[in-house]
Design a protein around this motif. Structure first.
Motif, PDB file in Angstrom:
ATOM      1  N   ASP A  27       0.847  -1.196   0.000  1.00  0.00           N
ATOM      2  CA  ASP A  27       0.000   0.000   0.000  1.00  0.00           C
ATOM      3  C   ASP A  27       0.885   1.250   0.000  1.00  0.00           C
ATOM      4  OD1 ASP A  27      -2.251  -1.615   0.133  1.00  0.00           O
ATOM      5  OD2 ASP A  27      -2.578  -1.271   2.286  1.00  0.00           O
ATOM      6  N   PRO A  28       0.552   2.242  -0.806  1.00  0.00           N
ATOM      7  CA  PRO A  28       1.397   3.436  -0.912  1.00  0.00           C
ATOM      8  C   PRO A  28       1.721   4.099   0.426  1.00  0.00           C
ATOM      9  CG  PRO A  28      -0.215   3.448  -2.666  1.00  0.00           C
ATOM     10  CD  PRO A  28      -0.571   2.287  -1.750  1.00  0.00           C
ATOM     11  N   ASP A  29       0.771   4.147   1.343  1.00  0.00           N
ATOM     12  CA  ASP A  29       1.023   4.799   2.635  1.00  0.00           C
ATOM     13  C   ASP A  29       1.850   3.930   3.591  1.00  0.00           C
ATOM     14  OD1 ASP A  29      -1.155   3.049   2.901  1.00  0.00           O
ATOM     15  OD2 ASP A  29      -2.007   4.198   4.565  1.00  0.00           O
ATOM     16  N   GLN A  30       2.191   2.709   3.172  1.00  0.00           N
ATOM     17  CA  GLN A  30       2.988   1.814   4.017  1.00  0.00           C
ATOM     18  C   GLN A  30       4.374   1.536   3.426  1.00  0.00           C
ATOM     19  OE1 GLN A  30       2.073   0.895   7.003  1.00  0.00           O
ATOM     20  NE2 GLN A  30       0.086   1.878   6.803  1.00  0.00           N
ATOM     21  N   ARG A  31       4.712   2.163   2.321  1.00  0.00           N
ATOM     22  CA  ARG A  31       5.983   1.900   1.653  1.00  0.00           C
ATOM     23  C   ARG A  31       7.158   2.500   2.426  1.00  0.00           C
ATOM     24  NH1 ARG A  31       3.709   2.701  -4.501  1.00  0.00           N
ATOM     25  NH2 ARG A  31       2.402   0.844  -4.396  1.00  0.00           N
ATOM     26  N   HIS A  32       8.341   1.948   2.183  1.00  0.00           N
ATOM     27  CA  HIS A  32       9.594   2.388   2.811  1.00  0.00           C
ATOM     28  C   HIS A  32       9.595   2.130   4.310  1.00  0.00           C
ATOM     29  CE1 HIS A  32      10.317   4.151  -1.074  1.00  0.00           C
ATOM     30  NE2 HIS A  32       9.199   4.841  -0.960  1.00  0.00           N
ATOM     31  N   ARG A  33       8.916   1.055   4.714  1.00  0.00           N
ATOM     32  CA  ARG A  33       8.835   0.694   6.129  1.00  0.00           C
ATOM     33  C   ARG A  33       9.296  -0.736   6.379  1.00  0.00           C
ATOM     34  NH1 ARG A  33       3.179   2.656   8.407  1.00  0.00           N
ATOM     35  NH2 ARG A  33       4.359   2.611  10.324  1.00  0.00           N
ATOM     36  N   GLY A  34       9.891  -1.370   5.366  1.00  0.00           N
ATOM     37  CA  GLY A  34      10.413  -2.725   5.531  1.00  0.00           C
ATOM     38  C   GLY A  34       9.414  -3.830   5.231  1.00  0.00           C
ATOM     39  N   ILE A  35       8.236  -3.475   4.755  1.00  0.00           N
ATOM     40  CA  ILE A  35       7.190  -4.476   4.526  1.00  0.00           C
ATOM     41  C   ILE A  35       7.536  -5.366   3.341  1.00  0.00           C
ATOM     42  CG2 ILE A  35       4.768  -4.771   3.884  1.00  0.00           C
ATOM     43  CD1 ILE A  35       4.288  -2.186   5.638  1.00  0.00           C
ATOM     44  N   ALA A  36       7.954  -4.782   2.236  1.00  0.00           N
ATOM     45  CA  ALA A  36       8.317  -5.585   1.060  1.00  0.00           C
ATOM     46  C   ALA A  36       9.512  -6.475   1.373  1.00  0.00           C
ATOM     47  CB  ALA A  36       8.595  -4.687  -0.140  1.00  0.00           C
ATOM     48  N   SER A  37      10.456  -5.982   2.135  1.00  0.00           N
ATOM     49  CA  SER A  37      11.609  -6.801   2.532  1.00  0.00           C
ATOM     50  C   SER A  37      11.169  -7.976   3.396  1.00  0.00           C
ATOM     51  CB  SER A  37      12.642  -5.961   3.288  1.00  0.00           C
ATOM     52  OG  SER A  37      13.216  -5.007   2.426  1.00  0.00           O
ATOM     53  N   VAL A  83      12.076  -8.249  -5.467  1.00  0.00           N
ATOM     54  CA  VAL A  83      12.721  -9.427  -4.882  1.00  0.00           C
ATOM     55  C   VAL A  83      14.113  -9.622  -5.500  1.00  0.00           C
ATOM     56  CG1 VAL A  83      12.575 -11.913  -4.461  1.00  0.00           C
ATOM     57  CG2 VAL A  83      10.518 -10.500  -4.308  1.00  0.00           C
ATOM     58  N   ALA A  84      14.250  -9.354  -6.786  1.00  0.00           N
ATOM     59  CA  ALA A  84      15.571  -9.442  -7.422  1.00  0.00           C
ATOM     60  C   ALA A  84      16.547  -8.457  -6.771  1.00  0.00           C
ATOM     61  CB  ALA A  84      15.469  -9.183  -8.916  1.00  0.00           C
ATOM     62  N   ASP A  85      16.091  -7.232  -6.518  1.00  0.00           N
ATOM     63  CA  ASP A  85      16.928  -6.255  -5.830  1.00  0.00           C
ATOM     64  C   ASP A  85      17.241  -6.705  -4.407  1.00  0.00           C
ATOM     65  OD1 ASP A  85      16.925  -4.644  -8.088  1.00  0.00           O
ATOM     66  OD2 ASP A  85      15.413  -3.247  -7.304  1.00  0.00           O
ATOM     67  N   TYR A  86      16.268  -7.299  -3.737  1.00  0.00           N
ATOM     68  CA  TYR A  86      16.467  -7.810  -2.382  1.00  0.00           C
ATOM     69  C   TYR A  86      17.562  -8.879  -2.380  1.00  0.00           C
ATOM     70  CZ  TYR A  86      15.516  -9.854   2.191  1.00  0.00           C
ATOM     71  OH  TYR A  86      15.655 -10.324   3.477  1.00  0.00           O
ATOM     72  N   ARG A  91      15.570 -11.334 -15.231  1.00  0.00           N
ATOM     73  CA  ARG A  91      15.300  -9.906 -15.427  1.00  0.00           C
ATOM     74  C   ARG A  91      14.634  -9.617 -16.765  1.00  0.00           C
ATOM     75  NH1 ARG A  91      17.092  -6.569 -11.439  1.00  0.00           N
ATOM     76  NH2 ARG A  91      18.611  -7.458 -10.026  1.00  0.00           N
ATOM     77  N   SER A  92      14.781 -10.491 -17.740  1.00  0.00           N
ATOM     78  CA  SER A  92      14.128 -10.268 -19.034  1.00  0.00           C
ATOM     79  C   SER A  92      12.613 -10.396 -18.919  1.00  0.00           C
ATOM     80  CB  SER A  92      14.652 -11.243 -20.079  1.00  0.00           C
ATOM     81  OG  SER A  92      14.326 -12.570 -19.726  1.00  0.00           O
ATOM     82  N   ALA A  93      12.129 -11.013 -17.855  1.00  0.00           N
ATOM     83  CA  ALA A  93      10.694 -11.184 -17.663  1.00  0.00           C
ATOM     84  C   ALA A  93      10.072 -10.049 -16.857  1.00  0.00           C
ATOM     85  CB  ALA A  93      10.420 -12.513 -16.955  1.00  0.00           C
ATOM     86  N   PHE A  94      10.884  -9.101 -16.393  1.00  0.00           N
ATOM     87  CA  PHE A  94      10.356  -8.022 -15.564  1.00  0.00           C
ATOM     88  C   PHE A  94       9.431  -7.120 -16.359  1.00  0.00           C
ATOM     89  CE2 PHE A  94      14.227  -7.787 -12.514  1.00  0.00           C
ATOM     90  CZ  PHE A  94      13.906  -9.021 -12.030  1.00  0.00           C
ATOM     91  N   ILE A  95       8.410  -6.673 -15.696  1.00  0.00           N
ATOM     92  CA  ILE A  95       7.515  -5.672 -16.255  1.00  0.00           C
ATOM     93  C   ILE A  95       8.085  -4.318 -15.860  1.00  0.00           C
ATOM     94  CG2 ILE A  95       5.186  -4.707 -16.148  1.00  0.00           C
ATOM     95  CD1 ILE A  95       4.237  -7.550 -15.393  1.00  0.00           C
ATOM     96  N   ALA A  96       8.164  -3.420 -16.812  1.00  0.00           N
ATOM     97  CA  ALA A  96       8.709  -2.093 -16.515  1.00  0.00           C
ATOM     98  C   ALA A  96       7.763  -1.367 -15.567  1.00  0.00           C
ATOM     99  CB  ALA A  96       8.881  -1.297 -17.790  1.00  0.00           C
ATOM    100  N   THR A  97       8.247  -1.076 -14.379  1.00  0.00           N
ATOM    101  CA  THR A  97       7.471  -0.315 -13.401  1.00  0.00           C
ATOM    102  C   THR A  97       8.379   0.727 -12.787  1.00  0.00           C
ATOM    103  OG1 THR A  97       8.009  -1.876 -11.644  1.00  0.00           O
ATOM    104  CG2 THR A  97       5.931  -2.239 -12.814  1.00  0.00           C
ATOM    105  N   ARG A  98       7.801   1.725 -12.216  1.00  0.00           N
ATOM    106  CA  ARG A  98       8.570   2.776 -11.562  1.00  0.00           C
ATOM    107  C   ARG A  98       8.740   2.383 -10.101  1.00  0.00           C
ATOM    108  NH1 ARG A  98       9.893   7.746 -13.315  1.00  0.00           N
ATOM    109  NH2 ARG A  98      10.307   9.281 -11.720  1.00  0.00           N
TER     110      ARG A  98
END
Length: 116
Positions: A48-58, A82-85, A100-107
């Protein structure tokens, strides 16, 4: 106050093929996976955008990798986060195949902070 990664509860929902991150019982993020031919692939993550940069994805990535590396086959990684992780945590390198060739371009957060 930001939650510590330990405050994030992660569980696997096999019916929806999602690892879900919960804070105070509310789902705030997910990591999708697919299974084909006995191989599991992590396809994409969302926080969720308001929960980003808080370690949740990690926390999601760590939990999924810990869970999935119990199997004898390598885990496929199509999710850019996950690849970056894994790049930042090389102890997972021998357990995964990053496509990485299967990645969807996202910001991503890295894109916005690096000026790309």
């Amino acid at each position: 106050m930001e939650p510590s990664p330990a405050a994030v509860e992660v569980h696997k929902d096999e019916a929806t093929r999602l690892y879900e991150a919960l804070l105070d019982g509310q789902v705030v993020g997910s990591l999708a996976y697919e299974t084909a031919g006995g191989r599991v692939t992590l396809t994409h993550s969302y926080v969720d955008p308001d929960q980003r940069h808080r370690g949740i994805a990690s926390a999601l990535a760590r939990h999924a990798l810990e869970d999935l590396t119990e199997s004898p086959s390598k885990v496929g990684i199509y999710c850019g986060f996950v690849a970056d992780y894994v790049q930042d945590h090389p102890e997972w390198n021998d357990s995964v195949d990053i496509s990485r060739s299967a990645f969807i371009a996202t910001r991503t957060a890295r894109d916005t902070t690096s000026g790309h």
